[in-house]
Design a protein around this motif. Structure first.
Motif, PDB file in Angstrom:
ATOM      1  N   LEU A  71       3.242  -4.559  48.334  1.00  9.35           N
ATOM      2  CA  LEU A  71       4.526  -3.960  47.951  1.00  9.35           C
ATOM      3  C   LEU A  71       5.581  -4.094  49.037  1.00  9.35           C
ATOM      4  CD1 LEU A  71       3.381  -0.754  46.064  1.00  9.35           C
ATOM      5  CD2 LEU A  71       4.184  -2.896  45.104  1.00  9.35           C
ATOM      6  N   ARG A  72       5.134  -4.197  50.295  1.00  4.65           N
ATOM      7  CA  ARG A  72       6.131  -4.311  51.353  1.00  4.65           C
ATOM      8  C   ARG A  72       6.846  -5.666  51.324  1.00  4.65           C
ATOM      9  NH1 ARG A  72       1.182  -4.595  54.007  1.00  4.65           N
ATOM     10  NH2 ARG A  72       0.722  -6.581  55.055  1.00  4.65           N
ATOM     11  N   HIS A  73       6.273  -6.618  50.561  1.00  4.92           N
ATOM     12  CA  HIS A  73       6.907  -7.922  50.412  1.00  4.92           C
ATOM     13  C   HIS A  73       7.584  -8.055  49.047  1.00  4.92           C
ATOM     14  CE1 HIS A  73       5.190  -9.130  54.149  1.00  4.92           C
ATOM     15  NE2 HIS A  73       3.943  -9.141  53.689  1.00  4.92           N
ATOM     16  N   PHE A  74       7.769  -6.948  48.369  1.00  6.48           N
ATOM     17  CA  PHE A  74       8.361  -6.950  47.031  1.00  6.48           C
ATOM     18  C   PHE A  74       9.875  -7.050  47.170  1.00  6.48           C
ATOM     19  CE2 PHE A  74       9.687  -5.258  42.951  1.00  6.48           C
ATOM     20  CZ  PHE A  74       8.701  -5.741  42.089  1.00  6.48           C
ATOM     21  N   PRO A  75      10.476  -8.196  46.862  1.00  2.00           N
ATOM     22  CA  PRO A  75      11.927  -8.363  47.029  1.00  2.00           C
ATOM     23  C   PRO A  75      12.706  -7.387  46.144  1.00  2.00           C
ATOM     24  CG  PRO A  75      10.842 -10.478  46.682  1.00  2.00           C
ATOM     25  CD  PRO A  75       9.838  -9.417  46.353  1.00  2.00           C
ATOM     26  N   PRO A  76      13.730  -6.742  46.682  1.00  3.02           N
ATOM     27  CA  PRO A  76      14.515  -5.788  45.882  1.00  3.02           C
ATOM     28  C   PRO A  76      15.098  -6.387  44.616  1.00  3.02           C
ATOM     29  CG  PRO A  76      15.052  -5.585  48.221  1.00  3.02           C
ATOM     30  CD  PRO A  76      14.173  -6.786  48.083  1.00  3.02           C
ATOM     31  N   ILE A  77      15.386  -7.692  44.626  1.00  8.93           N
ATOM     32  CA  ILE A  77      15.980  -8.299  43.444  1.00  8.93           C
ATOM     33  C   ILE A  77      15.046  -8.233  42.241  1.00  8.93           C
ATOM     34  CG2 ILE A  77      15.141 -10.661  43.868  1.00  8.93           C
ATOM     35  CD1 ILE A  77      17.917 -11.626  42.910  1.00  8.93           C
ATOM     36  N   LEU A  78      13.733  -8.130  42.496  1.00  8.09           N
ATOM     37  CA  LEU A  78      12.789  -8.024  41.388  1.00  8.09           C
ATOM     38  C   LEU A  78      12.929  -6.694  40.651  1.00  8.09           C
ATOM     39  CD1 LEU A  78       9.520  -9.687  42.747  1.00  8.09           C
ATOM     40  CD2 LEU A  78      11.281 -10.652  41.273  1.00  8.09           C
ATOM     41  N   LEU A  79      13.445  -5.673  41.343  1.00 11.97           N
ATOM     42  CA  LEU A  79      13.722  -4.404  40.668  1.00 11.97           C
ATOM     43  C   LEU A  79      14.829  -4.578  39.637  1.00 11.97           C
ATOM     44  CD1 LEU A  79      13.586  -1.977  43.741  1.00 11.97           C
ATOM     45  CD2 LEU A  79      11.819  -2.355  42.013  1.00 11.97           C
ATOM     46  N   LEU A  80      15.849  -5.341  40.014  1.00 13.25           N
ATOM     47  CA  LEU A  80      16.927  -5.618  39.065  1.00 13.25           C
ATOM     48  C   LEU A  80      16.424  -6.468  37.901  1.00 13.25           C
ATOM     49  CD1 LEU A  80      19.877  -6.421  41.516  1.00 13.25           C
ATOM     50  CD2 LEU A  80      19.508  -4.329  40.193  1.00 13.25           C
ATOM     51  N   ILE A  81      15.575  -7.446  38.207  1.00 11.66           N
ATOM     52  CA  ILE A  81      14.999  -8.270  37.147  1.00 11.66           C
ATOM     53  C   ILE A  81      14.161  -7.404  36.208  1.00 11.66           C
ATOM     54  CG2 ILE A  81      13.319 -10.109  36.668  1.00 11.66           C
ATOM     55  CD1 ILE A  81      14.315 -11.518  39.187  1.00 11.66           C
ATOM     56  N   GLY A  82      13.432  -6.443  36.780  1.00  9.41           N
ATOM     57  CA  GLY A  82      12.638  -5.539  35.955  1.00  9.41           C
ATOM     58  C   GLY A  82      13.506  -4.736  35.004  1.00  9.41           C
ATOM     59  N   ALA A 172      20.635 -12.896  29.728  1.00  8.01           N
ATOM     60  CA  ALA A 172      21.426 -13.774  30.584  1.00  8.01           C
ATOM     61  C   ALA A 172      21.407 -13.279  32.030  1.00  8.01           C
ATOM     62  CB  ALA A 172      22.869 -13.843  30.071  1.00  8.01           C
ATOM     63  N   ALA A 173      21.530 -11.964  32.206  1.00 16.47           N
ATOM     64  CA  ALA A 173      21.486 -11.400  33.557  1.00 16.47           C
ATOM     65  C   ALA A 173      20.139 -11.680  34.225  1.00 16.47           C
ATOM     66  CB  ALA A 173      21.732  -9.890  33.496  1.00 16.47           C
ATOM     67  N   THR A 174      19.065 -11.565  33.452  1.00 15.05           N
ATOM     68  CA  THR A 174      17.738 -11.858  33.996  1.00 15.05           C
ATOM     69  C   THR A 174      17.645 -13.300  34.462  1.00 15.05           C
ATOM     70  OG1 THR A 174      16.727 -10.222  32.523  1.00 15.05           O
ATOM     71  CG2 THR A 174      15.266 -11.860  33.497  1.00 15.05           C
ATOM     72  N   ASN A 175      18.174 -14.222  33.661  1.00 15.50           N
ATOM     73  CA  ASN A 175      18.134 -15.641  34.036  1.00 15.50           C
ATOM     74  C   ASN A 175      18.929 -15.911  35.309  1.00 15.50           C
ATOM     75  OD1 ASN A 175      16.554 -16.207  31.825  1.00 15.50           O
ATOM     76  ND2 ASN A 175      18.252 -16.900  30.545  1.00 15.50           N
ATOM     77  N   VAL A 176      20.102 -15.299  35.409  1.00 14.06           N
ATOM     78  CA  VAL A 176      20.934 -15.507  36.590  1.00 14.06           C
ATOM     79  C   VAL A 176      20.261 -14.906  37.822  1.00 14.06           C
ATOM     80  CG1 VAL A 176      23.136 -14.928  37.672  1.00 14.06           C
ATOM     81  CG2 VAL A 176      23.080 -15.661  35.285  1.00 14.06           C
ATOM     82  N   LEU A 177      19.708 -13.710  37.678  1.00 19.39           N
ATOM     83  CA  LEU A 177      19.015 -13.083  38.803  1.00 19.39           C
ATOM     84  C   LEU A 177      17.781 -13.878  39.215  1.00 19.39           C
ATOM     85  CD1 LEU A 177      19.253  -9.331  37.712  1.00 19.39           C
ATOM     86  CD2 LEU A 177      20.441 -10.399  39.639  1.00 19.39           C
ATOM     87  N   SER A 178      17.116 -14.476  38.237  1.00 17.14           N
ATOM     88  CA  SER A 178      15.911 -15.257  38.543  1.00 17.14           C
ATOM     89  C   SER A 178      16.238 -16.470  39.405  1.00 17.14           C
ATOM     90  CB  SER A 178      15.232 -15.716  37.244  1.00 17.14           C
ATOM     91  OG  SER A 178      14.715 -14.611  36.540  1.00 17.14           O
ATOM     92  N   ARG A 179      17.448 -16.974  39.282  1.00 13.95           N
ATOM     93  CA  ARG A 179      17.859 -18.099  40.131  1.00 13.95           C
ATOM     94  C   ARG A 179      17.854 -17.703  41.600  1.00 13.95           C
ATOM     95  NH1 ARG A 179      23.249 -20.520  37.117  1.00 13.95           N
ATOM     96  NH2 ARG A 179      22.430 -20.553  34.984  1.00 13.95           N
ATOM     97  N   ARG A 180      18.061 -16.409  41.833  1.00 13.18           N
ATOM     98  CA  ARG A 180      18.121 -15.923  43.213  1.00 13.18           C
ATOM     99  C   ARG A 180      16.773 -15.370  43.684  1.00 13.18           C
ATOM    100  NH1 ARG A 180      23.819 -12.750  43.812  1.00 13.18           N
ATOM    101  NH2 ARG A 180      23.307 -13.165  46.004  1.00 13.18           N
ATOM    102  N   LEU A 188       4.464 -11.809  40.312  1.00  9.30           N
ATOM    103  CA  LEU A 188       5.423 -10.771  40.682  1.00  9.30           C
ATOM    104  C   LEU A 188       6.532 -10.640  39.646  1.00  9.30           C
ATOM    105  CD1 LEU A 188       5.888 -11.105  44.559  1.00  9.30           C
ATOM    106  CD2 LEU A 188       4.890  -9.187  43.288  1.00  9.30           C
ATOM    107  N   LYS A 189       7.023 -11.771  39.153  1.00 11.85           N
ATOM    108  CA  LYS A 189       8.071 -11.721  38.131  1.00 11.85           C
ATOM    109  C   LYS A 189       7.542 -11.112  36.831  1.00 11.85           C
ATOM    110  CE  LYS A 189      10.762 -15.625  39.872  1.00 11.85           C
ATOM    111  NZ  LYS A 189      11.264 -16.995  39.605  1.00 11.85           N
ATOM    112  N   SER A 190       6.320 -11.467  36.468  1.00 13.21           N
ATOM    113  CA  SER A 190       5.721 -10.909  35.251  1.00 13.21           C
ATOM    114  C   SER A 190       5.505  -9.412  35.388  1.00 13.21           C
ATOM    115  CB  SER A 190       4.396 -11.616  34.947  1.00 13.21           C
ATOM    116  OG  SER A 190       4.587 -12.994  34.701  1.00 13.21           O
ATOM    117  N   LEU A 191       5.012  -8.987  36.553  1.00  7.48           N
ATOM    118  CA  LEU A 191       4.821  -7.561  36.794  1.00  7.48           C
ATOM    119  C   LEU A 191       6.150  -6.815  36.704  1.00  7.48           C
ATOM    120  CD1 LEU A 191       2.233  -7.594  39.720  1.00  7.48           C
ATOM    121  CD2 LEU A 191       1.884  -6.590  37.462  1.00  7.48           C
ATOM    122  N   SER A 192       7.222  -7.435  37.187  1.00  7.88           N
ATOM    123  CA  SER A 192       8.542  -6.808  37.101  1.00  7.88           C
ATOM    124  C   SER A 192       8.938  -6.564  35.652  1.00  7.88           C
ATOM    125  CB  SER A 192       9.592  -7.697  37.779  1.00  7.88           C
ATOM    126  OG  SER A 192       9.321  -7.842  39.153  1.00  7.88           O
TER     127      SER A 192
END
Length: 303
Positions: A71-82, A172-180, A188-192
């Motif tokens: 979890l300490r390597h869990f990028p904050p952007i994945l929270l937004l993707i979630g 669309a927001a998920t796709n754009v965030l996934s680019r980053r 990790l993305k699936s778990l999000s």
């Protein structure tokens, strides 16, 4: 020479697997509305069925990934993707339960329009010809599909259609965030996604506690549907993430459009839904916009 041939063989195999993953996702999402409707007829609300069918993949994912999960390597952007992916999936389920399947999907596939706008705002990508063509076609298609002379402005006419529209926006927001978040792996993305849907569904259930009473009275067939949909969601989330990581964006959007074909046939055979000529015209324009959106990968440049 042997190494080059071997590398090409591996790349070709990965591409085939990626296309298969995206195609399987399109097929499953073109059909999955039906078991959700059956569950709703058995008294299981959309929020409750979403929570149950995403909680099981979440538990499986954490169990299978626990040794590598840090979890300490869990990028904050994945929270937004979630959050965005969570609302996409929850709103989609709620929309297809109460709305006309094809109108829901066509409103959902306004996502190229939102992708163009969000990419400009979040990724600072400026557009050329194809980008503006996508925006015009998407908007015009929505106007044609939703226009009713006696109802004033061409807006979604019920909650299901507004849900579908919002799901396309968050998709669309998920796709754009996934680019980053390209550095994050598939798990990790699936778990999000699974966490996002589970949490948002649970929040909805807090305001609808009476819906939980349906579970003790659910017949065996209902439990079987919940289990089957959970397994499908677990598998399709992983395969789609695998495909998105390896297939070009323009190819992915074309493959995803197969969902519309599957849903059109299924909604006619299973629900007796028939679209009007006006809705077909508007839908064709939205599909065309999605096809043209594949050109955006080569037709944008930094601001």
């Amino acid at each position: 020479m042997h190494n080059i041939i071997k590398a090409r063989s591996v790349a070709s195999k990965e591409k085939l697997l990626a296309i298969s993953g995206l195609l399987s996702g399109a097929i499953i999402w073109g059909l999955i509305w039906y078991p959700y409707r059956l569950l709703e007829q058995m008294g299981v609300s959309g929020a409750l069925s979403s929570f149950a069918t995403y909680l099981i993949p979440l538990i499986l994912g954490f169990t299978l990934y626990s040794e590598r999960l840090r979890l300490r390597h869990f990028p904050p952007i994945l929270l937004l993707i979630g959050l965005t992916a969570g609302w996409t999936n929850l709103a989609y389920v709620l929309a297809v339960i109460d709305g006309e399947v094809m109108r829901v999907l066509l409103l959902f596939y306004l996502s190229p329009l939102w992708t163009v706008l969000l990419a400009r705002l979040l990724l600072h990508e400026r557009l050329r010809f194809h980008g503006y063509l996508v925006m015009v076609l998407s908007f015009a298609g929505a106007v044609v599909m939703l226009w009713r002379p006696n109802l004033g402005l061409p807006l979604p006419q019920n909650t299901a259609e507004w849900m579908a529209l919002s799901a396309g926006l968050t998709f669309a927001a998920t796709n754009v965030l996934s680019r980053r978040a390209e550095a994050s792996d598939i798990w990790l993305k699936s778990l999000s996604v699974w966490v996002g849907v589970s949490v948002l569904s649970l929040l909805a259930l807090i305001y609808q506690p009476a819906t939980l009473a349906a579970l003790p009275m659910l017949p065996v067939s209902g439990w079987m549907w919940l289990l089957l949909v959970s397994i499908l969601i677990f598998a399709v989330t992983l395969t789609v993430q695998y495909g998105l990581a390896r297939a070009p964006a323009n190819q992915a959007i074309v493959i995803f459009l197969f969902e519309l074909v599957v849903a059109a046939v299924a909604s006619y055979l299973l629900a007796g839904e028939v679209m009007t000529a006006q809705e077909w015209l508007g839908g064709a324009m939205i599909v065309a916009a999605s096809l043209f959106s594949g050109k955006l990968e080569h037709d944008t440049y930094p601001a």
